[in-house]
Design a protein around this motif. Structure first.
Motif, PDB file in Angstrom:
ATOM      1  N   HIS A  22       0.824  -1.199   0.000  1.00  0.00           N
ATOM      2  CA  HIS A  22       0.000   0.000   0.000  1.00  0.00           C
ATOM      3  C   HIS A  22       0.864   1.257   0.000  1.00  0.00           C
ATOM      4  O   HIS A  22       0.580   2.217  -0.723  1.00  0.00           O
ATOM      5  CB  HIS A  22      -0.915  -0.012   1.222  1.00  0.00           C
ATOM      6  CG  HIS A  22      -1.830   1.177   1.304  1.00  0.00           C
ATOM      7  ND1 HIS A  22      -2.818   1.424   0.376  1.00  0.00           N
ATOM      8  CD2 HIS A  22      -1.875   2.214   2.211  1.00  0.00           C
ATOM      9  CE1 HIS A  22      -3.450   2.551   0.698  1.00  0.00           C
ATOM     10  NE2 HIS A  22      -2.892   3.044   1.807  1.00  0.00           N
ATOM     11  N   ALA A  23       1.931   1.236   0.804  1.00  0.00           N
ATOM     12  CA  ALA A  23       2.825   2.398   0.852  1.00  0.00           C
ATOM     13  C   ALA A  23       3.508   2.606  -0.499  1.00  0.00           C
ATOM     14  O   ALA A  23       3.676   3.743  -0.956  1.00  0.00           O
ATOM     15  CB  ALA A  23       3.865   2.204   1.950  1.00  0.00           C
ATOM     16  N   LEU A  24       3.894   1.497  -1.130  1.00  0.00           N
ATOM     17  CA  LEU A  24       4.532   1.608  -2.447  1.00  0.00           C
ATOM     18  C   LEU A  24       3.566   2.193  -3.464  1.00  0.00           C
ATOM     19  O   LEU A  24       3.936   3.071  -4.263  1.00  0.00           O
ATOM     20  CB  LEU A  24       5.017   0.229  -2.897  1.00  0.00           C
ATOM     21  CG  LEU A  24       5.668   0.160  -4.285  1.00  0.00           C
ATOM     22  CD1 LEU A  24       6.905   1.045  -4.333  1.00  0.00           C
ATOM     23  CD2 LEU A  24       6.025  -1.277  -4.651  1.00  0.00           C
ATOM     24  N   HIS A  25       2.314   1.713  -3.436  1.00  0.00           N
ATOM     25  CA  HIS A  25       1.307   2.239  -4.357  1.00  0.00           C
ATOM     26  C   HIS A  25       1.062   3.727  -4.131  1.00  0.00           C
ATOM     27  O   HIS A  25       0.899   4.498  -5.075  1.00  0.00           O
ATOM     28  CB  HIS A  25      -0.004   1.457  -4.210  1.00  0.00           C
ATOM     29  CG  HIS A  25       0.030   0.117  -4.880  1.00  0.00           C
ATOM     30  ND1 HIS A  25       0.467  -0.061  -6.170  1.00  0.00           N
ATOM     31  CD2 HIS A  25      -0.337  -1.122  -4.429  1.00  0.00           C
ATOM     32  CE1 HIS A  25       0.377  -1.339  -6.509  1.00  0.00           C
ATOM     33  NE2 HIS A  25      -0.096  -1.999  -5.461  1.00  0.00           N
ATOM     34  N   ARG A  26       1.032   4.125  -2.862  1.00  0.00           N
ATOM     35  CA  ARG A  26       0.832   5.544  -2.561  1.00  0.00           C
ATOM     36  C   ARG A  26       1.994   6.394  -3.074  1.00  0.00           C
ATOM     37  O   ARG A  26       1.790   7.485  -3.608  1.00  0.00           O
ATOM     38  CB  ARG A  26       0.670   5.735  -1.050  1.00  0.00           C
ATOM     39  CG  ARG A  26      -0.716   5.373  -0.529  1.00  0.00           C
ATOM     40  CD  ARG A  26      -0.939   5.923   0.866  1.00  0.00           C
ATOM     41  NE  ARG A  26       0.128   5.504   1.776  1.00  0.00           N
ATOM     42  CZ  ARG A  26       0.276   5.977   3.012  1.00  0.00           C
ATOM     43  NH1 ARG A  26      -0.543   6.900   3.463  1.00  0.00           N
ATOM     44  NH2 ARG A  26       1.236   5.534   3.783  1.00  0.00           N
ATOM     45  N   SER A  27       3.220   5.881  -2.913  1.00  0.00           N
ATOM     46  CA  SER A  27       4.389   6.621  -3.387  1.00  0.00           C
ATOM     47  C   SER A  27       4.360   6.764  -4.904  1.00  0.00           C
ATOM     48  O   SER A  27       4.634   7.844  -5.449  1.00  0.00           O
ATOM     49  CB  SER A  27       5.675   5.907  -2.956  1.00  0.00           C
ATOM     50  OG  SER A  27       5.766   5.844  -1.546  1.00  0.00           O
ATOM     51  N   LEU A  28       4.023   5.675  -5.585  1.00  0.00           N
ATOM     52  CA  LEU A  28       3.953   5.727  -7.045  1.00  0.00           C
ATOM     53  C   LEU A  28       2.845   6.669  -7.509  1.00  0.00           C
ATOM     54  O   LEU A  28       3.012   7.404  -8.489  1.00  0.00           O
ATOM     55  CB  LEU A  28       3.723   4.324  -7.603  1.00  0.00           C
ATOM     56  CG  LEU A  28       4.897   3.345  -7.467  1.00  0.00           C
ATOM     57  CD1 LEU A  28       4.498   1.962  -7.972  1.00  0.00           C
ATOM     58  CD2 LEU A  28       6.112   3.860  -8.239  1.00  0.00           C
ATOM     59  N   HIS A  29       1.720   6.633  -6.791  1.00  0.00           N
ATOM     60  CA  HIS A  29       0.617   7.530  -7.147  1.00  0.00           C
ATOM     61  C   HIS A  29       1.027   8.990  -6.962  1.00  0.00           C
ATOM     62  O   HIS A  29       0.734   9.843  -7.820  1.00  0.00           O
ATOM     63  CB  HIS A  29      -0.605   7.212  -6.284  1.00  0.00           C
ATOM     64  CG  HIS A  29      -1.758   8.143  -6.527  1.00  0.00           C
ATOM     65  ND1 HIS A  29      -2.544   8.082  -7.666  1.00  0.00           N
ATOM     66  CD2 HIS A  29      -2.252   9.186  -5.778  1.00  0.00           C
ATOM     67  CE1 HIS A  29      -3.461   9.031  -7.611  1.00  0.00           C
ATOM     68  NE2 HIS A  29      -3.318   9.705  -6.471  1.00  0.00           N
ATOM     69  N   ALA A  30       1.731   9.287  -5.853  1.00  0.00           N
ATOM     70  CA  ALA A  30       2.181  10.652  -5.609  1.00  0.00           C
ATOM     71  C   ALA A  30       3.179  11.088  -6.680  1.00  0.00           C
ATOM     72  O   ALA A  30       3.141  12.236  -7.143  1.00  0.00           O
ATOM     73  CB  ALA A  30       2.811  10.759  -4.223  1.00  0.00           C
ATOM     74  N   LEU A  31       4.044  10.165  -7.091  1.00  0.00           N
ATOM     75  CA  LEU A  31       5.027  10.484  -8.127  1.00  0.00           C
ATOM     76  C   LEU A  31       4.335  10.782  -9.456  1.00  0.00           C
ATOM     77  O   LEU A  31       4.658  11.768 -10.127  1.00  0.00           O
ATOM     78  CB  LEU A  31       6.005   9.313  -8.282  1.00  0.00           C
ATOM     79  CG  LEU A  31       7.108   9.483  -9.323  1.00  0.00           C
ATOM     80  CD1 LEU A  31       8.014  10.644  -8.943  1.00  0.00           C
ATOM     81  CD2 LEU A  31       7.915   8.190  -9.449  1.00  0.00           C
ATOM     82  N   ARG A  32       3.374   9.942  -9.814  1.00  0.00           N
ATOM     83  CA  ARG A  32       2.636  10.178 -11.069  1.00  0.00           C
ATOM     84  C   ARG A  32       1.844  11.479 -11.000  1.00  0.00           C
ATOM     85  O   ARG A  32       1.775  12.227 -11.981  1.00  0.00           O
ATOM     86  CB  ARG A  32       1.693   9.002 -11.339  1.00  0.00           C
ATOM     87  CG  ARG A  32       2.394   7.696 -11.667  1.00  0.00           C
ATOM     88  CD  ARG A  32       1.406   6.689 -12.223  1.00  0.00           C
ATOM     89  NE  ARG A  32       1.985   5.358 -12.341  1.00  0.00           N
ATOM     90  CZ  ARG A  32       1.845   4.399 -11.441  1.00  0.00           C
ATOM     91  NH1 ARG A  32       1.110   4.606 -10.346  1.00  0.00           N
ATOM     92  NH2 ARG A  32       2.415   3.216 -11.625  1.00  0.00           N
TER      93      ARG A  32
END
Length: 419
Positions: A22-32
């Motif tokens: 979940h944390a990884l997905h959030r980081s990727l979402h923030a980056l995008r």
């Protein structure tokens, strides 16, 4: 009856996999999300290929220096060496990473357009030049201040003078480039319409006198420091004027420059390496030789051929955000990359002499080790960027003020060629 044993967790299943995912997905979402914001804020009229070429030029120089510059720890001091001394077959590495011609190509292109825009607004040459040089030279003050303090501290703590000289020379070596670039920027009104054949002819005549006839004073070669880099700079100005939009001109530069360089290296005795090699009688870079200039012509031709592909690649938000990030800190990255490498090297000395970091670059094993150290150099450079980027970018901008990364560098005319 025995109670059933509790279900054991599979040994290969980490305890917090869902949370980590979940944390990884959030980081990727923030980056995008951040990348899409940068992309959306960029004017459609901006030529992203220009910024992509500048990023390639800066990163090429950084990686090239990290790969061909070694600091050897011996006899209680440090001295420089190059793998190209011991392994001449690595010369093609310099062909990939000696990208200064691209930076001068982009510099001439952007300065010519910027000057045309300033004149259309009624801005004076002095005001235009101050604005151009401020961001170029402002980061230099921080570098000079830090190395003045560091050099003094090293001498006071008993560090050998030869080691201090080696470190300061490496750290301040990028300044020669900035001085030449600043001089050409100041001369833009005079050279913007200069045919690139004129400075090319100067380089040719200087090399004929130096290497062919062995005539002239010892300083004659340094004439090429301005004339050699003026060739790609005036090519950039011609590109800004719309004179290099055809693929035929780009192919002519690429093929002509490649053939000329091959002839000069293969039959005229010029070094194969496009960077200086310690101990060599002739350097292609200090000062620039005719071979370095023809090699730069080939690079410029290839860059012009790749413009459309670069525009398509940087149309993707993530790719464009990466290019924009490098461009925002281009001078900081360029000025501090040698300091970052030396900081990582000095930190490693706490452990001892490490292969690829403090040992002689005399074998393929050293190359493999050096490649493994590159992420550490990149981390040190990221720390330098975080600490000193405000000297380049100025004070933090208000939220309602547009980012510097999306400012226009277009001429006042609205030709389809400039879209």
């Amino acid at each position: 009856m025995a109670e059933p044993s509790p279900r054991r967790r599979a040994p290969h299943a980490p305890a917090h996999t869902p949370a980590r995912t979940h944390a990884l997905h959030r980081s990727l979402h923030a980056l995008r999300h951040a990348a899409h914001r940068v992309d959306a804020a960029t004017p459609a009229s901006r030529d992203r290929a220009v910024d992509a070429l500048r990023a390639v030029a800066i990163l090429g120089v950084v990686l090239g220096h990290w790969l061909v510059t070694a600091l050897i720890a011996e006899d209680g001091g440090l001295h420089t060496a190059s793998p190209l001394q011991h392994m001449p077959w690595l010369a093609p590495v310099s062909w990939l990473f000696q990208t200064l011609a691209l930076f001068f190509l982009v510099g001439g292109h952007v300065a010519t357009r910027s000057l045309a825009t300033a004149r259309a607004r009624g801005e004076s040459y002095g005001g235009w030049l101050r604005a151009r040089l401020a961001r170029l030279l402002r980061p230099v003050a921080a570098l000079l201040a830090l190395w003045t303090v560091a050099g003094t501290a090293l001498l006071l703590t008993g560090t050998p003078l030869a080691t201090v000289h080696t470190l300061c020379k490496l750290a301040l070596s990028p300044l020669w480039f900035l001085l030449v670039f600043a001089a050409l920027t100041a001369a833009t009104p005079l050279v913007a319409r200069l045919n690139p054949l004129w400075p090319l002819a100067v380089v040719l005549h200087v090399d004929v006198l130096r290497f062919g006839l062995h005539l002239g004073p010892s300083w004659l070669g340094w004439t090429n420091l301005a004339a050699g880099w003026l060739v790609p700079y005036t090519l950039g100005a011609a590109w800004a004027r719309g004179e290099l939009h055809s693929r035929h001109s780009a192919w002519a530069l690429l093929l002509g420059g490649t053939v000329a360089t091959a002839v000069l290296v293969g039959w005229a005795g010029y070094p194969a390496s496009m960077v200086g090699v310690p101990g060599s009688a002739v350097s292609n870079l200090n000062p620039p030789t005719l071979a370095a200039v023809t090699f730069g012509l080939a690079q410029c031709g290839l860059a012009l051929l790749l413009r459309d592909r670069l525009r398509r690649a940087t149309a993707r938000p993530l790719a464009w955000a990466a290019v924009a990030l490098v461009n925002l800190s281009a001078m900081t990255i360029f000025l501090w990359h040698q300091t970052a490498m030396m900081a990582a090297t000095a930190t490693g000395l706490v452990v001892g002499r490490l292969p690829g970091l403090h040992t002689a670059p005399d074998s393929p094993a050293w190359v493999a080790y050096r490649l493994a150290w590159l992420p550490l150099f990149a981390l040190a450079l990221a720390l330098c960027r975080a600490a000193f980027r405000h000297h380049e970018q100025g004070p933090r901008r208000p939220r309602n003020r547009p980012s510097q990364v999306v400012h226009r560098h277009l001429p006042p005319t609205k030709s389809p060629h400039h879209a």
